[in-house]
Design an enzyme around this catalytic site. Structure first.
Site, PDB file in Angstrom:
ATOM      1  N   ASN A 115       5.321   3.257  16.701  1.00 52.09           N
ATOM      2  CA  ASN A 115       5.348   3.317  15.390  1.00 52.09           C
ATOM      3  C   ASN A 115       6.171   3.531  14.487  1.00 52.09           C
ATOM      4  O   ASN A 115       7.173   3.188  13.615  1.00 52.09           O
ATOM      5  CB  ASN A 115       4.130   4.544  14.992  1.00 52.09           C
ATOM      6  CG  ASN A 115       2.771   4.264  16.052  1.00 52.09           C
ATOM      7  OD1 ASN A 115       2.550   3.711  15.519  1.00 52.09           O
ATOM      8  ND2 ASN A 115       2.141   5.461  16.226  1.00 52.09           N
ATOM      9  N   THR A 160       9.569 -12.886 -33.903  1.00 53.60           N
ATOM     10  CA  THR A 160       8.820 -11.598 -33.918  1.00 53.60           C
ATOM     11  C   THR A 160       6.530 -11.833 -33.926  1.00 53.60           C
ATOM     12  O   THR A 160       7.009 -12.783 -34.933  1.00 53.60           O
ATOM     13  CB  THR A 160       8.842 -10.145 -34.743  1.00 53.60           C
ATOM     14  OG1 THR A 160       8.708 -10.262 -36.113  1.00 53.60           O
ATOM     15  CG2 THR A 160      10.036  -9.535 -34.632  1.00 53.60           C
ATOM     16  N   SER A 282       3.046 -36.786 -14.810  1.00 50.68           N
ATOM     17  CA  SER A 282       1.702 -37.313 -14.620  1.00 50.68           C
ATOM     18  C   SER A 282       1.613 -38.775 -14.252  1.00 50.68           C
ATOM     19  O   SER A 282       1.606 -39.040 -14.448  1.00 50.68           O
ATOM     20  CB  SER A 282       1.238 -36.954 -16.279  1.00 50.68           C
ATOM     21  OG  SER A 282      -0.566 -36.968 -16.394  1.00 50.68           O
ATOM     22  N   ASN A 290       6.489 -33.009 -17.329  1.00 46.47           N
ATOM     23  CA  ASN A 290       6.599 -31.239 -17.981  1.00 46.47           C
ATOM     24  C   ASN A 290       7.515 -30.254 -17.133  1.00 46.47           C
ATOM     25  O   ASN A 290       7.917 -30.665 -16.229  1.00 46.47           O
ATOM     26  CB  ASN A 290       4.641 -30.871 -16.702  1.00 46.47           C
ATOM     27  CG  ASN A 290       3.964 -32.461 -17.447  1.00 46.47           C
ATOM     28  OD1 ASN A 290       3.990 -32.171 -18.507  1.00 46.47           O
ATOM     29  ND2 ASN A 290       3.074 -32.780 -16.381  1.00 46.47           N
ATOM     30  N   GLU A 295       6.678 -23.343 -14.763  1.00 48.71           N
ATOM     31  CA  GLU A 295       5.208 -22.391 -15.107  1.00 48.71           C
ATOM     32  C   GLU A 295       4.946 -21.920 -13.751  1.00 48.71           C
ATOM     33  O   GLU A 295       3.958 -20.727 -13.410  1.00 48.71           O
ATOM     34  CB  GLU A 295       4.126 -24.242 -15.534  1.00 48.71           C
ATOM     35  CG  GLU A 295       4.360 -24.743 -16.855  1.00 48.71           C
ATOM     36  CD  GLU A 295       3.141 -25.535 -16.831  1.00 48.71           C
ATOM     37  OE1 GLU A 295       2.467 -26.445 -16.675  1.00 48.71           O
ATOM     38  OE2 GLU A 295       3.895 -26.948 -17.084  1.00 48.71           O
ATOM     39  N   TYR A 322       0.522   7.335  11.742  1.00 45.95           N
ATOM     40  CA  TYR A 322       0.845   5.931  11.054  1.00 45.95           C
ATOM     41  C   TYR A 322      -1.325   5.716  11.508  1.00 45.95           C
ATOM     42  O   TYR A 322      -2.189   6.642  11.971  1.00 45.95           O
ATOM     43  CB  TYR A 322       1.224   5.230  12.832  1.00 45.95           C
ATOM     44  CG  TYR A 322       0.926   4.040  13.374  1.00 45.95           C
ATOM     45  CD1 TYR A 322       1.961   3.024  12.257  1.00 45.95           C
ATOM     46  CD2 TYR A 322      -0.685   3.404  13.617  1.00 45.95           C
ATOM     47  CE1 TYR A 322       1.718   2.137  12.366  1.00 45.95           C
ATOM     48  CE2 TYR A 322      -0.847   2.116  14.002  1.00 45.95           C
ATOM     49  CZ  TYR A 322       0.212   1.445  13.672  1.00 45.95           C
ATOM     50  OH  TYR A 322      -0.212  -0.058  12.972  1.00 45.95           O
ATOM     51  N   GLN A 327      -1.170  -2.003   9.745  1.00 52.29           N
ATOM     52  CA  GLN A 327      -0.381  -3.092   9.953  1.00 52.29           C
ATOM     53  C   GLN A 327      -0.473  -4.317   8.655  1.00 52.29           C
ATOM     54  O   GLN A 327       0.363  -5.240   8.907  1.00 52.29           O
ATOM     55  CB  GLN A 327      -1.072  -4.072  10.911  1.00 52.29           C
ATOM     56  CG  GLN A 327      -0.684  -5.818  12.002  1.00 52.29           C
ATOM     57  CD  GLN A 327      -1.427  -5.194  12.656  1.00 52.29           C
ATOM     58  OE1 GLN A 327      -1.333  -4.801  14.149  1.00 52.29           O
ATOM     59  NE2 GLN A 327      -3.027  -6.516  12.809  1.00 52.29           N
ATOM     60  N   LYS A 330       3.008  -6.185   6.091  1.00 54.40           N
ATOM     61  CA  LYS A 330       3.254  -7.853   6.024  1.00 54.40           C
ATOM     62  C   LYS A 330       2.746  -8.725   5.295  1.00 54.40           C
ATOM     63  O   LYS A 330       4.632  -8.793   4.792  1.00 54.40           O
ATOM     64  CB  LYS A 330       3.443  -7.147   7.918  1.00 54.40           C
ATOM     65  CG  LYS A 330       4.188  -6.429   8.516  1.00 54.40           C
ATOM     66  CD  LYS A 330       4.312  -6.116  10.065  1.00 54.40           C
ATOM     67  CE  LYS A 330       4.391  -5.486  10.368  1.00 54.40           C
ATOM     68  NZ  LYS A 330       3.047  -4.182  10.223  1.00 54.40           N
TER      69      LYS A 330
HETATM   70  N1  ARG Z   1       1.516  -4.133  14.411  1.00 52.00           N
HETATM   71  C1  ARG Z   1       1.599  -2.711  14.787  1.00 52.00           C
HETATM   72  C2  ARG Z   1       1.837  -2.857  13.035  1.00 52.00           C
HETATM   73  O1  ARG Z   1       2.120  -3.346  12.707  1.00 52.00           O
HETATM   74  C3  ARG Z   1       3.263  -1.830  15.688  1.00 52.00           C
HETATM   75  C4  ARG Z   1       2.046  -0.473  15.488  1.00 52.00           C
HETATM   76  C5  ARG Z   1       1.036  -0.318  16.593  1.00 52.00           C
HETATM   77  N2  ARG Z   1       0.876   0.617  16.494  1.00 52.00           N
HETATM   78  C6  ARG Z   1      -0.450   1.604  16.892  1.00 52.00           C
HETATM   79  N3  ARG Z   1      -0.068   2.946  17.203  1.00 52.00           N
HETATM   80  N4  ARG Z   1      -1.236  -0.231  17.457  1.00 52.00           N
HETATM   81  O2  ARG Z   1       1.709  -1.935  12.474  1.00 52.00           O
END
Ligand code: ARG
Length: 465
Positions: A115, A160, A282, A290, A295, A322, A327, A330
């Site tokens: 964690n 404007t 195109s 283009n 774009e 936590y 997770q 990310k």
């Molecule tokens: N892969 C987990 C995450 O990205 C890491 C931490 C996991 N901790 C746990 N107590 N399962 O958050």
């Protein structure tokens, strides 16, 4: 050790093997492995600290250092075997370390948890991304300033409501984008201040009973200080949300920039040319060129704002400390950083390849009665109240519309029909050049003022290096 799950690092309390799908479903290694080098960096600092407080011997620290160095090489070379069985980047690396160096590898996790480990890794990762992103922002701003310098005298219509409003210089317009990006760069630097605080030592949530030296680890990892509350440090991802918010603002600015470039590259405006290398054709219409880069950037701005909303929703209502929910931070975070840096890179490369079509810009400013406000201001200087002047100029514009002439193309006698005090000197005011030159206060569009703004901008950029 014998257990149905003996290949897993956290398995002894389980009597049953993990369901095969759950194993895949809960794993994060496929995406969190991109933090592998940060994970190793954090582990090294942690091990050094454990050795200093007597938890690891010098020999064990040495073994850990060598083992992690080898793993780092294996990962860079692509020979490291990642396994979903080990769930995430942290356990994959730890398992390989133990495979390589034995018992010392098993001691590395003393006094820490995944964690605080993951919270540290993300911060290390994001810190470096912010550095790279800021460098690309800087490069884009430099390109903008260079173009603005070339176009400080170029007259174009200012808009404007997307209707011609008043003449401005193209250099001035470009410097507006510079300002937006300056604030963006400041926001990222500010975000970095709060981000650069070390969670390591919070362990699972409550800290650890070992006499850890968090100041030492923070210093080794280049954090400004250790975090002040263990529960907070393993749980909150506000820093990721803040980064994504700052990124969304950059993308919002780039989307506005994009929109203008797209309009200006159209046959209807025809204000700029974007070099062929940054456009595509195109597959069916042979005549097409283009503006794909702007774009695509405009499109990608929506995706980054989507990530911001995802992260806010991810964090909302989570109890301390936590939770596995985190997770999910990310993928949006990584994609935000990737998208942003790619868009900035494309823009920084493209901007030096934009050419202003100066005569077209000039003629467009001429066609839109862009100096109407200047005529009103002229009348005010002769003693007329602004509201009355507004009215008089409205009548002059109507005559211009009916006879398809700009205000500067009306005769003195015609103008005097609306206001007898108008003299020959009015034509200096009605010219586009006179109009922009008159706006020479701080922040104005006059060419000399723009050159001053450019000078200040260049100093700013130099300081930021
Ligand atoms: N892969 C987990 C995450 O990205 C890491 C931490 C996991 N901790 C746990 N107590 N399962 O958050």
């Amino acid at each position: 050790m014998s257990s149905v799950n003996s290949e897993k690092l956290s398995s002894a309390r389980f009597a049953q093997a993990t369901d095969a799908f759950v194993e895949i479903f809960t794993a994060s290694v496929d995406f969190d492995r991109r933090m592998a080098q940060q994970d190793i960096q954090g582990s090294l600092a942690h091990a050094e600290m454990l050795c200093k407080i007597g938890v690891l011997t010098e020999q064990e620290l040495d073994d850990i250092g060598n083992g992690l160095a080898q793993i780092s090489r294996e990962i860079s070379e692509g020979s490291f075997t990642w396994s979903v069985k080990q769930e995430d980047v942290h356990m994959n690396i730890e398992a390989r370390l133990t495979e390589l160096i034995g018992i010392a590898g098993k001691k590395l996790h003393t006094g820490r948890s995944r964690n605080d480990q993951v919270a540290t890794d993300i911060r290390l990762y994001l810190r470096r991304e912010i550095e790279n992103i800021s460098a690309e922002l800087h490069r884009l701003q430099t390109a903008i300033v260079n173009l603005a310098d070339q176009e400080a005298d170029t007259i174009m219509p200012g808009f404007t409501h997307l209707q011609v409003a008043q003449p401005v210089t193209f250099g001035h317009h470009l410097m507006a984008w510079f300002e937006m990006l300056s604030r963006d760069r400041e926001r990222l630097a500010d975000c970095n201040k709060r981000l650069n605080v070390m969670p390591l030592g919070a362990a699972a949530l409550a800290g650890t009973s070992y006499p850890i030296d968090r100041l030492m680890t923070a210093q080794l990892l280049g954090f400004s200080r250790p975090s002040a509350n263990s529960l907070d440090s393993v749980s909150d991802r506000d820093f990721a949300i803040e980064f994504t918010a700052a990124a969304s603002l950059v993308m919002m600015h780039l989307s506005r920039f994009s929109e203008e470039l797209i309009l200006w590259a159209s046959a209807q405006f025809d204000f700029i040319d974007i070099a062929d290398a940054f456009c595509t054709g195109s597959s069916i219409m042979p005549q097409k060129k283009n503006p794909d880069v702007p774009e695509l950037v405009r499109g990608k701005s929506g995706r980054v704002t989507g990530h911001l909303v995802s992260l806010l929703m991810l964090m909302k209502s989570q109890p301390l400390a936590y939770n596995k929910d985190n997770q999910e931070d990310k993928e949006p975070l990584f994609d935000t950083a990737d998208t942003l840096i790619n868009c900035l890179r494309a823009f920084a490369d493209m901007v030096p390849n934009i050419t202003a079509k100066r005569p077209n810009m000039y003629n467009a400013a001429k066609r839109g009665f862009a100096t109407a406000t200047d005529l009103a201001d002229y009348l005010v200087r002769t003693g007329m109240a602004f509201r009355d002047a507004h009215e008089v100029v409205g009548l002059a514009v109507r005559l211009g519309l009916e006879s398809q002439r700009d205000l500067s193309e009306l005769s003195l006698a015609e103008l005097q029909r609306f206001a007898p005090q108008i003299q020959q000197d009015v034509f200096a005011v009605l010219s586009l050049e006179g109009s922009v030159a008159a706006r020479s206060h701080i922040g104005g569009t006059a060419p000399d003022t723009v050159r001053l703004a450019i000078k200040t901008a260049r100093e700013q950029l130099k300081q930021a290096l």
